[in-house]
Design an enzyme around this catalytic site. Structure first.
Site, PDB file in Angstrom:
ATOM      1  N   ARG A  29     -50.172 -17.088 -26.304  1.00  0.00           N
ATOM      2  CA  ARG A  29     -51.795 -16.570 -26.540  1.00  0.00           C
ATOM      3  C   ARG A  29     -52.398 -17.688 -27.503  1.00  0.00           C
ATOM      4  O   ARG A  29     -51.671 -18.266 -28.410  1.00  0.00           O
ATOM      5  CB  ARG A  29     -51.725 -15.373 -27.096  1.00  0.00           C
ATOM      6  CG  ARG A  29     -51.444 -14.235 -26.277  1.00  0.00           C
ATOM      7  CD  ARG A  29     -52.730 -13.841 -25.270  1.00  0.00           C
ATOM      8  NE  ARG A  29     -52.696 -12.903 -24.415  1.00  0.00           N
ATOM      9  CZ  ARG A  29     -52.196 -12.730 -23.173  1.00  0.00           C
ATOM     10  NH1 ARG A  29     -51.770 -13.858 -22.722  1.00  0.00           N
ATOM     11  NH2 ARG A  29     -52.176 -11.828 -22.260  1.00  0.00           N
ATOM     12  N   HIS A  88     -55.443 -20.636 -18.059  1.00  0.00           N
ATOM     13  CA  HIS A  88     -54.696 -19.361 -18.232  1.00  0.00           C
ATOM     14  C   HIS A  88     -53.941 -19.090 -16.754  1.00  0.00           C
ATOM     15  O   HIS A  88     -54.524 -18.100 -16.161  1.00  0.00           O
ATOM     16  CB  HIS A  88     -55.674 -18.142 -18.766  1.00  0.00           C
ATOM     17  CG  HIS A  88     -55.065 -17.012 -19.055  1.00  0.00           C
ATOM     18  ND1 HIS A  88     -55.231 -16.386 -20.374  1.00  0.00           N
ATOM     19  CD2 HIS A  88     -53.704 -16.704 -18.858  1.00  0.00           C
ATOM     20  CE1 HIS A  88     -54.430 -15.164 -20.446  1.00  0.00           C
ATOM     21  NE2 HIS A  88     -53.373 -15.516 -19.658  1.00  0.00           N
TER      22      HIS A  88
HETATM   23  P1  NAP Z   1     -41.978  -9.658 -24.873  1.00  0.00           P
HETATM   24  O1  NAP Z   1     -40.869  -9.458 -23.919  1.00  0.00           O
HETATM   25  O2  NAP Z   1     -42.347  -8.733 -25.704  1.00  0.00           O
HETATM   26  O3  NAP Z   1     -41.292 -11.092 -25.982  1.00  0.00           O
HETATM   27  C1  NAP Z   1     -41.945 -11.470 -27.051  1.00  0.00           C
HETATM   28  C2  NAP Z   1     -41.043 -12.108 -27.853  1.00  0.00           C
HETATM   29  O4  NAP Z   1     -41.526 -12.588 -29.168  1.00  0.00           O
HETATM   30  C3  NAP Z   1     -39.695 -11.313 -28.487  1.00  0.00           C
HETATM   31  O5  NAP Z   1     -38.247 -12.088 -28.460  1.00  0.00           O
HETATM   32  C4  NAP Z   1     -40.080 -10.944 -29.832  1.00  0.00           C
HETATM   33  O6  NAP Z   1     -38.923 -10.700 -30.836  1.00  0.00           O
HETATM   34  C5  NAP Z   1     -40.871 -12.226 -30.409  1.00  0.00           C
HETATM   35  N1  NAP Z   1     -41.625 -11.703 -31.361  1.00  0.00           N
HETATM   36  C6  NAP Z   1     -42.719 -10.881 -31.471  1.00  0.00           C
HETATM   37  N2  NAP Z   1     -42.997 -11.139 -32.909  1.00  0.00           N
HETATM   38  C7  NAP Z   1     -42.309 -12.123 -33.412  1.00  0.00           C
HETATM   39  C8  NAP Z   1     -42.370 -12.577 -34.695  1.00  0.00           C
HETATM   40  N3  NAP Z   1     -43.138 -12.020 -35.612  1.00  0.00           N
HETATM   41  N4  NAP Z   1     -41.391 -13.167 -35.192  1.00  0.00           N
HETATM   42  C9  NAP Z   1     -40.598 -13.949 -34.396  1.00  0.00           C
HETATM   43  N5  NAP Z   1     -40.581 -13.661 -32.885  1.00  0.00           N
HETATM   44  C10 NAP Z   1     -41.493 -12.479 -32.642  1.00  0.00           C
HETATM   45  O7  NAP Z   1     -43.025 -10.554 -24.299  1.00  0.00           O
HETATM   46  P2  NAP Z   1     -43.063 -11.565 -22.881  1.00  0.00           P
HETATM   47  O8  NAP Z   1     -42.933 -10.792 -21.708  1.00  0.00           O
HETATM   48  O9  NAP Z   1     -41.927 -12.514 -22.969  1.00  0.00           O
HETATM   49  O10 NAP Z   1     -44.505 -12.124 -23.168  1.00  0.00           O
HETATM   50  C11 NAP Z   1     -44.846 -13.074 -24.151  1.00  0.00           C
HETATM   51  C12 NAP Z   1     -46.304 -13.240 -24.279  1.00  0.00           C
HETATM   52  O11 NAP Z   1     -46.598 -14.245 -22.923  1.00  0.00           O
HETATM   53  C13 NAP Z   1     -47.101 -12.008 -23.922  1.00  0.00           C
HETATM   54  O12 NAP Z   1     -47.523 -11.236 -25.227  1.00  0.00           O
HETATM   55  C14 NAP Z   1     -48.177 -12.519 -23.645  1.00  0.00           C
HETATM   56  O13 NAP Z   1     -49.326 -12.968 -24.608  1.00  0.00           O
HETATM   57  C15 NAP Z   1     -48.027 -13.977 -22.705  1.00  0.00           C
HETATM   58  N6  NAP Z   1     -48.145 -13.931 -21.374  1.00  0.00           N
HETATM   59  C16 NAP Z   1     -49.007 -15.253 -20.933  1.00  0.00           C
HETATM   60  C17 NAP Z   1     -49.271 -15.472 -19.619  1.00  0.00           C
HETATM   61  C18 NAP Z   1     -49.997 -16.518 -19.089  1.00  0.00           C
HETATM   62  O14 NAP Z   1     -50.453 -16.452 -17.769  1.00  0.00           O
HETATM   63  N7  NAP Z   1     -50.372 -17.436 -20.096  1.00  0.00           N
HETATM   64  C19 NAP Z   1     -48.591 -14.501 -18.831  1.00  0.00           C
HETATM   65  C20 NAP Z   1     -47.873 -13.445 -19.199  1.00  0.00           C
HETATM   66  C21 NAP Z   1     -47.637 -13.258 -20.617  1.00  0.00           C
HETATM   67  P3  NAP Z   1     -37.947  -9.645 -30.500  1.00  0.00           P
HETATM   68  O15 NAP Z   1     -36.894 -10.151 -29.309  1.00  0.00           O
HETATM   69  O16 NAP Z   1     -36.984  -9.571 -31.870  1.00  0.00           O
HETATM   70  O17 NAP Z   1     -38.388  -8.505 -30.146  1.00  0.00           O
END
Ligand code: NAP
Length: 307
Positions: free
Chosen positions: A222, A270
């Protein structure tokens, strides 16, 4: 017994989702009426995109869950009218798309593909690229997407580490709980964190300076994860050699933004990973089935953590 499902996303998405959603619900044995227009009091589930017209959930008095079509929930998670469970999108196609974008863009930079594509006899410069074994990648965020990317990069031979809020013990991937150490070893940093108040400006002047000279950054997470001014400064000095950015604080990226014309920035619009109806409908249908069976929802958002 039939459930009423409100499809609250854009009209274009409804055209895409109508048939796959019906098919997925019938596959899990749920009889449903799905529509884009429904009396709020009759709605059992809301299939949702944060850019929907629905911003006040108060009238949906009998709804059991909001099922977000996006993985990122920052635009809905703090909605004060939302009192029912919020689930985010996790599906194999979304994960696969992200793995392909991340590995593709890292390999482009790692192999020096742009420089090696010889457009004329004068560009014949045979310089061997480095090997993945000798190249350290740190993935910030080891959730659904970050972990899959870390595993794929490990499979390609990269020396991979990861950083997450809670410590993780993943074979073959060095886990860091401290951001500074995680960045200090990163030839490449891949940002796959959610946008929360804790993750804003994860990359800033101080943390960018910790990275090895010549490091590269990929941000498919993001926009707010990066302090843009600090990154542009680090790119100007050459301390950061390149940034490949898919997400921005304002999208589309405004025409005058410094990223557009910077020689060391690649902008993608994006597209790192898209929610595809054929796959995401199955996640939505399974959660509706679970809701009706009294089972816990999948991928429920922790409202306090914000993701
Ligand atoms: P997720 O499964 O919720 O994973 C988020 C990760 O970030 C987890 O490992 C979490 O730690 C870690 N995290 C959160 N807050 C943190 C902090 N303060 N310090 C350190 N680590 C932290 O999310 P996801 O499905 O992998 O997706 C990640 C992001 O990708 C989404 O939120 C979205 O913004 C982005 N995205 C972008 C696209 C695109 O097309 N560009 C598409 C889809 C998603 P824990 O494991 O300890 O909870």
């Amino acid at each position: 017994m039939s459930v009423n499902v409100l499809f609250a996303a854009t009209k274009a998405r409804w055209e895409e989702y109508r048939d796959p959603l019906h098919a997925a619900l019938s596959e899990v044995g749920v009889t449903a009426k799905i529509d884009i227009d429904m009396a709020p009091r009759q709605v059992d589930y809301i299939v949702y995109a944060p850019n929907s017209e629905v911003q006040d959930f108060t009238p949906y008095t009998r709804a059991k869950a909001v099922l977000n079509l996006w993985a990122g929930v920052e635009a809905v998670v703090h909605n004060p009218t939302l009192k029912i469970p919020l689930c985010r999108m996790v599906d194999p196609a979304l994960t696969q798309g992200m793995v392909e974008w991340v590995t593709g863009h890292i390999l482009r930079l790692h192999l020096g593909m742009d420089a090696h594509i010889t457009a004329s006899p004068g560009t014949w410069r045979p310089v061997a690229p480095p090997l993945a074994f000798d190249t350290r990648v740190t993935v910030l965020g080891l959730g659904e997407l970050g972990l899959a990317c870390a595993e794929a990069l490990k499979g390609l031979g990269f020396d991979v580490a990861g950083w997450s809020r809670t410590p993780k013990d993943i074979p073959g991937i060095t886990g860091f709980h401290g951001l500074d150490e995680a960045l200090a070893r990163a030839d490449y940093a891949v940002l796959l964190l959610p946008a929360t108040s804790d993750t804003e400006n994860t990359l800033n002047a101080r943390t960018l300076a910790l990275m090895p000279a010549g490091a590269r950054i990929l941000n498919p997470g993001r926009g707010p994860l990066i302090d843009d001014k600090a990154l542009l400064n680090a790119l100007d000095t050459g301390h950061i050699a390149h940034a490949t950015l898919d997400v921005f604080r304002t999208e589309p990226l405004p025409p005058g933004h410094g990223y557009w014309h910077h020689k060391s920035v690649t902008v993608t619009p994006h597209v790192a990973s898209e929610t595809r109806a054929a796959y995401s409908s199955k996640t939505v249908a399974e959660n509706i089935r679970r809701g009706e069976a009294g089972e816990p929802f999948l991928h429920q958002v922790d409202r306090r953590a914000g993701y």
